[in-house]
Write a protein that holds these residues in place. Structure first.
Motif, mmCIF file in Angstrom:
data_model
loop_
_atom_site.group_PDB
_atom_site.id
_atom_site.type_symbol
_atom_site.label_atom_id
_atom_site.label_comp_id
_atom_site.label_asym_id
_atom_site.label_seq_id
_atom_site.Cartn_x
_atom_site.Cartn_y
_atom_site.Cartn_z
ATOM 1 N N LYS A 221 0.858 -1.184 0.000
ATOM 2 C CA LYS A 221 0.000 0.000 0.000
ATOM 3 C C LYS A 221 0.895 1.234 0.000
ATOM 4 C CE LYS A 221 -3.989 -1.974 2.263
ATOM 5 N NZ LYS A 221 -4.983 -1.834 3.297
ATOM 6 N N GLY A 222 0.945 1.914 -1.130
ATOM 7 C CA GLY A 222 1.766 3.122 -1.228
ATOM 8 C C GLY A 222 3.234 2.810 -1.039
ATOM 9 N N ASN A 223 3.837 3.447 -0.052
ATOM 10 C CA ASN A 223 5.254 3.239 0.239
ATOM 11 C C ASN A 223 5.498 2.107 1.227
ATOM 12 O OD1 ASN A 223 5.986 5.333 -1.445
ATOM 13 N ND2 ASN A 223 5.951 6.856 0.196
ATOM 14 N N PHE A 224 4.442 1.433 1.674
ATOM 15 C CA PHE A 224 4.548 0.381 2.682
ATOM 16 C C PHE A 224 4.396 -0.985 2.030
ATOM 17 C CE2 PHE A 224 2.467 -2.489 5.715
ATOM 18 C CZ PHE A 224 3.421 -2.513 6.701
ATOM 19 N N THR A 225 5.321 -1.882 2.309
ATOM 20 C CA THR A 225 5.247 -3.255 1.822
ATOM 21 C C THR A 225 5.420 -4.196 3.005
ATOM 22 O OG1 THR A 225 6.219 -2.597 -0.290
ATOM 23 C CG2 THR A 225 6.232 -4.938 0.232
ATOM 24 N N PHE A 226 4.508 -5.165 3.113
ATOM 25 C CA PHE A 226 4.569 -6.160 4.175
ATOM 26 C C PHE A 226 4.591 -7.541 3.528
ATOM 27 C CE2 PHE A 226 2.395 -9.154 7.030
ATOM 28 C CZ PHE A 226 3.226 -9.058 8.136
ATOM 29 N N ILE A 227 5.609 -8.313 3.848
ATOM 30 C CA ILE A 227 5.730 -9.669 3.312
ATOM 31 C C ILE A 227 5.872 -10.628 4.487
ATOM 32 C CG2 ILE A 227 7.090 -11.223 1.877
ATOM 33 C CD1 ILE A 227 8.087 -8.731 0.383
ATOM 34 N N PHE A 228 4.988 -11.635 4.540
ATOM 35 C CA PHE A 228 5.071 -12.673 5.567
ATOM 36 C C PHE A 228 5.073 -14.025 4.854
ATOM 37 C CE2 PHE A 228 3.364 -15.452 8.930
ATOM 38 C CZ PHE A 228 4.333 -15.217 9.880
ATOM 39 N N PRO A 229 6.237 -14.649 4.701
ATOM 40 C CA PRO A 229 6.361 -15.879 3.910
ATOM 41 C C PRO A 229 5.924 -17.136 4.679
ATOM 42 C CG PRO A 229 8.495 -15.209 4.706
ATOM 43 C CD PRO A 229 7.522 -14.146 5.145
ATOM 44 N N VAL A 230 4.631 -17.360 4.760
ATOM 45 C CA VAL A 230 4.095 -18.493 5.521
ATOM 46 C C VAL A 230 4.527 -19.824 4.900
ATOM 47 C CG1 VAL A 230 1.984 -19.620 6.317
ATOM 48 C CG2 VAL A 230 2.118 -17.138 6.272
ATOM 49 N N MET A 231 4.218 -20.029 3.620
ATOM 50 C CA MET A 231 4.553 -21.298 2.971
ATOM 51 C C MET A 231 6.071 -21.496 2.868
ATOM 52 S SD MET A 231 1.911 -23.031 2.527
ATOM 53 C CE MET A 231 2.599 -24.340 1.552
ATOM 54 N N THR A 232 6.787 -20.441 2.604
ATOM 55 C CA THR A 232 8.243 -20.535 2.537
ATOM 56 C C THR A 232 8.799 -20.993 3.880
ATOM 57 O OG1 THR A 232 8.325 -18.787 0.870
ATOM 58 C CG2 THR A 232 10.357 -19.245 2.062
ATOM 59 N N SER A 233 8.270 -20.455 4.972
ATOM 60 C CA SER A 233 8.726 -20.843 6.309
ATOM 61 C C SER A 233 8.425 -22.316 6.591
ATOM 62 C CB SER A 233 8.054 -19.978 7.364
ATOM 63 O OG SER A 233 8.396 -18.635 7.194
#
Length: 70
Positions: free
Chosen positions: A41-53
């Motif tokens: 959203k705009g300048n904010f990026t949130f990544i939470f790699p559930v499957m990768t983990s």
């Protein structure tokens, strides 16, 4: 002082190996699997790699299981 030097070199080598592994994993597509949460959203990026983990956890569990059986 010699033991501190060896410890610093060991930590440096581990960081280089970890950095290389992260680059290889990124090229393999880990971090962008279905099931990973990605919000931008705009300048904010949130990544939470559930499957990768989960995949990394399974692979590490198998490796440690095989090491313990030896």
């Amino acid at each position: 002082m010699q033991s501190i030097g060896k410890m610093i070199i060991t930590i440096g080598v581990l960081l280089i190996v970890l950095g290389g592994a992260l680059i290889v994993f990124q090229k393999m597509g880990l971090g962008r699997l279905p099931g990973d949460i990605f919000i931008k959203k705009g300048n904010f990026t949130f990544i939470f790699p559930v499957m990768t983990s989960i995949i990394i956890s399974i692979v590490l569990s198998l490796i440690f299981y095989l090491i313990n059986r030896m």
